[in-house]
Design a protein around this motif. Structure first.
Motif, PDB file in Angstrom:
ATOM      1  N   ARG A  45      22.020 -30.003  -4.330  1.00 57.49           N
ATOM      2  CA  ARG A  45      20.567 -29.928  -4.137  1.00 57.49           C
ATOM      3  C   ARG A  45      19.881 -29.184  -5.287  1.00 57.49           C
ATOM      4  O   ARG A  45      18.711 -29.430  -5.575  1.00 57.49           O
ATOM      5  CB  ARG A  45      20.252 -29.227  -2.819  1.00 57.49           C
ATOM      6  N   HIS A  46      20.600 -28.288  -5.942  1.00 61.46           N
ATOM      7  CA  HIS A  46      20.022 -27.534  -7.058  1.00 61.46           C
ATOM      8  C   HIS A  46      19.698 -28.422  -8.260  1.00 61.46           C
ATOM      9  O   HIS A  46      18.973 -27.992  -9.164  1.00 61.46           O
ATOM     10  CB  HIS A  46      20.988 -26.433  -7.500  1.00 61.46           C
ATOM     11  N   ALA A  48      18.485 -31.674  -7.906  1.00 64.05           N
ATOM     12  CA  ALA A  48      17.592 -32.766  -7.509  1.00 64.05           C
ATOM     13  C   ALA A  48      16.338 -32.819  -8.375  1.00 64.05           C
ATOM     14  O   ALA A  48      15.818 -33.907  -8.664  1.00 64.05           O
ATOM     15  CB  ALA A  48      17.218 -32.624  -6.035  1.00 64.05           C
ATOM     16  N   HIS A  49      15.825 -31.664  -8.807  1.00 58.16           N
ATOM     17  CA  HIS A  49      14.610 -31.668  -9.625  1.00 58.16           C
ATOM     18  C   HIS A  49      14.872 -32.329 -10.982  1.00 58.16           C
ATOM     19  O   HIS A  49      13.938 -32.843 -11.607  1.00 58.16           O
ATOM     20  CB  HIS A  49      14.071 -30.245  -9.798  1.00 58.16           C
ATOM     21  N   LEU A  50      16.125 -32.329 -11.435  1.00 63.39           N
ATOM     22  CA  LEU A  50      16.448 -32.992 -12.704  1.00 63.39           C
ATOM     23  C   LEU A  50      16.439 -34.504 -12.554  1.00 63.39           C
ATOM     24  O   LEU A  50      15.852 -35.225 -13.371  1.00 63.39           O
ATOM     25  CB  LEU A  50      17.815 -32.530 -13.213  1.00 63.39           C
ATOM     26  N   THR A  51      17.073 -35.014 -11.518  1.00 63.11           N
ATOM     27  CA  THR A  51      17.116 -36.472 -11.319  1.00 63.11           C
ATOM     28  C   THR A  51      15.762 -37.006 -10.869  1.00 63.11           C
ATOM     29  O   THR A  51      15.427 -38.157 -11.158  1.00 63.11           O
ATOM     30  CB  THR A  51      18.205 -36.857 -10.301  1.00 63.11           C
ATOM     31  N   ASP A  52      14.981 -36.183 -10.178  1.00 63.27           N
ATOM     32  CA  ASP A  52      13.627 -36.609  -9.806  1.00 63.27           C
ATOM     33  C   ASP A  52      12.780 -36.832 -11.056  1.00 63.27           C
ATOM     34  O   ASP A  52      11.943 -37.746 -11.103  1.00 63.27           O
ATOM     35  CB  ASP A  52      12.963 -35.555  -8.921  1.00 63.27           C
ATOM     36  N   ALA A  53      12.981 -36.004 -12.066  1.00 64.82           N
ATOM     37  CA  ALA A  53      12.183 -36.097 -13.291  1.00 64.82           C
ATOM     38  C   ALA A  53      12.742 -37.108 -14.279  1.00 64.82           C
ATOM     39  O   ALA A  53      12.008 -37.577 -15.155  1.00 64.82           O
ATOM     40  CB  ALA A  53      12.105 -34.719 -13.962  1.00 64.82           C
ATOM     41  N   ALA A 209      16.845 -22.833 -11.840  1.00 65.14           N
ATOM     42  CA  ALA A 209      16.195 -24.117 -12.103  1.00 65.14           C
ATOM     43  C   ALA A 209      15.693 -24.230 -13.542  1.00 65.14           C
ATOM     44  O   ALA A 209      15.837 -25.279 -14.178  1.00 65.14           O
ATOM     45  CB  ALA A 209      15.044 -24.329 -11.115  1.00 65.14           C
ATOM     46  N   ARG A 213      16.852 -27.023 -16.372  1.00 63.28           N
ATOM     47  CA  ARG A 213      15.930 -27.912 -17.084  1.00 63.28           C
ATOM     48  C   ARG A 213      16.137 -27.785 -18.603  1.00 63.28           C
ATOM     49  O   ARG A 213      16.100 -28.783 -19.327  1.00 63.28           O
ATOM     50  CB  ARG A 213      14.485 -27.590 -16.708  1.00 63.28           C
TER      51      ARG A 213
END
Length: 220
Positions: A45-46, A48-53, A209, A213
């Motif tokens: 889950r940590h 997810a913000h990478l694959t979302d972007a 996070a 990034r």
């Protein structure tokens, strides 16, 4: 007469989790290995913000083959890559598991995909031992709040580390990795022919996070 110890290879089911879709458009694959007592479903889950972007990124989080109750005989469950008991056999098992998983994943993406391998805490030693016995080299190795195993054969270690970009990441308040430990780790890797980058952040024994990034941006 003492009991005789034997080993019998068996087939078992391993579990892994995935963010993103493997396709001809995939440009980056991250294989990320959790720490002691964690589960891959929560660890991934940590990222997810990478694959979302970035829809061209796929993150794969394999899970250690041994699970256990974190306290007593019920409640929260965690996984481990190995213990000191029968450790060589456990290392052989997870190396074979990760090699098979990586081969399966890489068969679904372009041959020039950029592969990053990240190990957190216990996962740092895990990925190091794995890559020392894998048929491929990643584009980037990230050892986060963990160490390169000091007991690894020097010849094998040198062969792995030559021309391999390595980043050491650690929080400045990590409960398990002190600044002196990090400095020693960097010196050890330098003696083996590597020149690791060191990234520190304000935090404890955890992922961060903003640093993730930053590391993802290195692949573009």
């Amino acid at each position: 007469m003492p009991a005789q110890e034997h080993h019998l290879p068996v087939t078992r089911t391993a579990r892994y989790f995935q963010l993103g879709t493997l396709s001809a458009h995939t440009t980056q694959v991250w294989i990320v290995c959790h720490g002691y007592g964690q589960l891959a479903a929560y660890f991934i889950r940590h990222f997810a913000h990478l694959t979302d972007a970035d829809p061209t990124l796929v993150v794969i989080a394999p899970e250690g083959l041994s699970r256990f109750y974190l306290q007593g005989t019920n409640g929260r469950i965690g996984a481990t890559w190995m213990t000191r008991e029968d450790r060589l056999a456990e290392i052989e098992d997870y190396v074979a598991y990760l090699n098979q998983l990586a081969e399966s994943i890489l068969a679904h993406v372009p041959s020039d995909v950029r592969l990053t391998v990240l190990g957190f805490s216990q996962g740092a030693a895990t990925v190091s031992r794995w890559l020392a016995h894998s048929p491929f080299r990643p584009a980037h190795l990230i050892l986060w709040a963990g160490v390169f195993p000091p007991d690894m054969d020097l010849t094998v270690a040198n062969n792995l580390l030559q021309h391999l970009p390595i980043t050491l990441v650690c929080g400045d308040e990590d409960e398990f990795i002190k600044p002196t430990d990090l400095a020693y780790q960097r010196t050890l890797l330098q003696q083996m022919g590597a020149e690791p980058e060191v990234i520190s952040f304000a935090g404890k024994h955890s992922l961060n996070a903003a640093v993730l990034r930053q590391l993802h941006g290195l692949g573009h």
